[in-house]
Design an enzyme around this catalytic site. Structure first.
Site, PDB file in Angstrom:
ATOM      1  CG  LEU A  64      42.240 -47.556 -12.579  1.00  0.00           C
ATOM      2  CD1 LEU A  64      40.715 -47.535 -12.624  1.00  0.00           C
ATOM      3  CD2 LEU A  64      42.789 -46.149 -12.777  1.00  0.00           C
ATOM      4  CE  LYS A  65      50.796 -49.690  -9.803  1.00  0.00           C
ATOM      5  NZ  LYS A  65      50.669 -48.960 -11.084  1.00  0.00           N
TER       6      LYS A  65
HETATM    7  O1  C5P Z   1      57.593 -44.969 -20.055  1.00  0.00           O
HETATM    8  P1  C5P Z   1      57.798 -46.354 -19.502  1.00  0.00           P
HETATM    9  O2  C5P Z   1      58.001 -47.401 -20.586  1.00  0.00           O
HETATM   10  O3  C5P Z   1      58.879 -46.395 -18.446  1.00  0.00           O
HETATM   11  O4  C5P Z   1      56.400 -46.696 -18.814  1.00  0.00           O
HETATM   12  C1  C5P Z   1      56.196 -47.838 -18.059  1.00  0.00           C
HETATM   13  C2  C5P Z   1      54.790 -47.862 -17.543  1.00  0.00           C
HETATM   14  O5  C5P Z   1      54.676 -48.974 -16.648  1.00  0.00           O
HETATM   15  C3  C5P Z   1      54.382 -46.638 -16.751  1.00  0.00           C
HETATM   16  O6  C5P Z   1      52.977 -46.440 -17.006  1.00  0.00           O
HETATM   17  C4  C5P Z   1      54.616 -47.023 -15.316  1.00  0.00           C
HETATM   18  O7  C5P Z   1      53.734 -46.388 -14.434  1.00  0.00           O
HETATM   19  C5  C5P Z   1      54.290 -48.512 -15.356  1.00  0.00           C
HETATM   20  N1  C5P Z   1      54.917 -49.277 -14.292  1.00  0.00           N
HETATM   21  C6  C5P Z   1      56.279 -49.342 -14.086  1.00  0.00           C
HETATM   22  N2  C5P Z   1      56.799 -50.089 -13.068  1.00  0.00           N
HETATM   23  C7  C5P Z   1      55.982 -50.768 -12.275  1.00  0.00           C
HETATM   24  C8  C5P Z   1      54.599 -50.728 -12.453  1.00  0.00           C
HETATM   25  C9  C5P Z   1      54.085 -49.970 -13.480  1.00  0.00           C
HETATM   26  O8  C5P Z   1      57.035 -48.738 -14.831  1.00  0.00           O
HETATM   27  N3  C5P Z   1      56.501 -51.517 -11.317  1.00  0.00           N
END
Ligand code: C5P
Length: 235
Positions: A64-65
């Site tokens: 939820l940052k």
């Molecule tokens: O579908 P995918 O494997 O790319 O999902 C990665 C998850 O990690 C998503 O929920 C995305 O919002 C989260 N996330 C990210 N990069 C960040 C922080 C969070 O991809 N720096």
């Protein structure tokens, strides 16, 4: 103590409804024990659903940052701790981290700081009024998070090595941007395979689309856990 390989995989339930999330969790069954609930699902009934997952014995990462005045952050953290979540993200601003760390108290909730969003580059930071590069600001905020008693950081696997040097082994590193060998990178710019991320020193791997969009999500999750298990034996 080493974390069990299956618990190191956190599946991102980036889905539009509780119904879609329930169906995915039931398809994944025992292959997955840890789920991430972010904005999309949280604001579509995902918080009561997170409680149900916890009651069913799963661990939950609430992404939820949080970032607000200290009192508001503290009250929010107290509510999340009561819900029984395992991880909660907060933005790595000193006031926010201090309020969150104090409010977590003796609960089991572990706080993860987001240093600089991975969609930001140096020009975006300058546009937001910062006189730091991304690398400088990530290092500064990681050190502040460590000093304020934050439990871990969300980071790319590429940053894991340099962050370990700053925060040591007490803090947990949680890494998205994971793609099994040969998988589509989607919109992720800096990806690593599960094995490479484990070798780089990350503790938990967040995986969304390679599992939830797979033709057989359970087989995809099991393959990633197998890759983590194998890579962990070499570390
Ligand atoms: O579908 P995918 O494997 O790319 O999902 C990665 C998850 O990690 C998503 O929920 C995305 O919002 C989260 N996330 C990210 N990069 C960040 C922080 C969070 O991809 N720096």
């Amino acid at each position: 103590m080493a974390i069990d390989a299956r618990e190191r995989l956190i599946v991102a339930l980036d889905l539009p409804s509780v119904q879609a999330a329930e169906s995915m969790v039931s398809r994944l069954g025992d292959s997955v024990s840890f789920y991430k609930v972010g904005y999309q699902l949280a604001f579509a009934g995902g918080l009561p659903f997170a409680s149900q997952l916890i009651a069913a014995g799963k661990q939950v990462f609430l992404d939820l940052k949080l970032h607000d005045i200290g009192n508001t952050v503290a009250k929010g953290v107290e509510s999340v701790a009561r819900l029984g979540a395992t991880f909660l993200t907060v933005h790595a601003y000193p006031q926010t981290m201090k309020a969150a760390a104090d409010a977590r108290g003796a609960s089991n909730l572990r706080l993860l700081a987001v240093t600089v969003l991975t969609s930001y580059d140096d020009a975006d930071l300058a546009a937001a009024g910062y006189d730091f590069t991304v690398t400088e600001l990530v290092a500064e905020r990681a050190a502040q998070a460590r000093d304020m008693g934050i439990d871990g950081l969300v980071c790319s696997a590429a940053e894991a090595g340099s962050l370990r040097k700053i925060v040591g082994h007490r803090m947990t590193l949680v890494t998205p941007g994971i793609r099994p060998p040969g998988a589509d990178s989607d919109d992720q710019k800096r990806i690593m395979t599960p094995a490479a991320a484990v070798a780089a020193g990350t503790d938990y791997l967040v995986v969304g689309r390679p599992i939830v969009d797979a033709a057989d999500p359970k087989a995809a999750a099991q393959a990633i856990v197998a890759e983590i298990t194998q890579a962990a034996q070499k570390v």
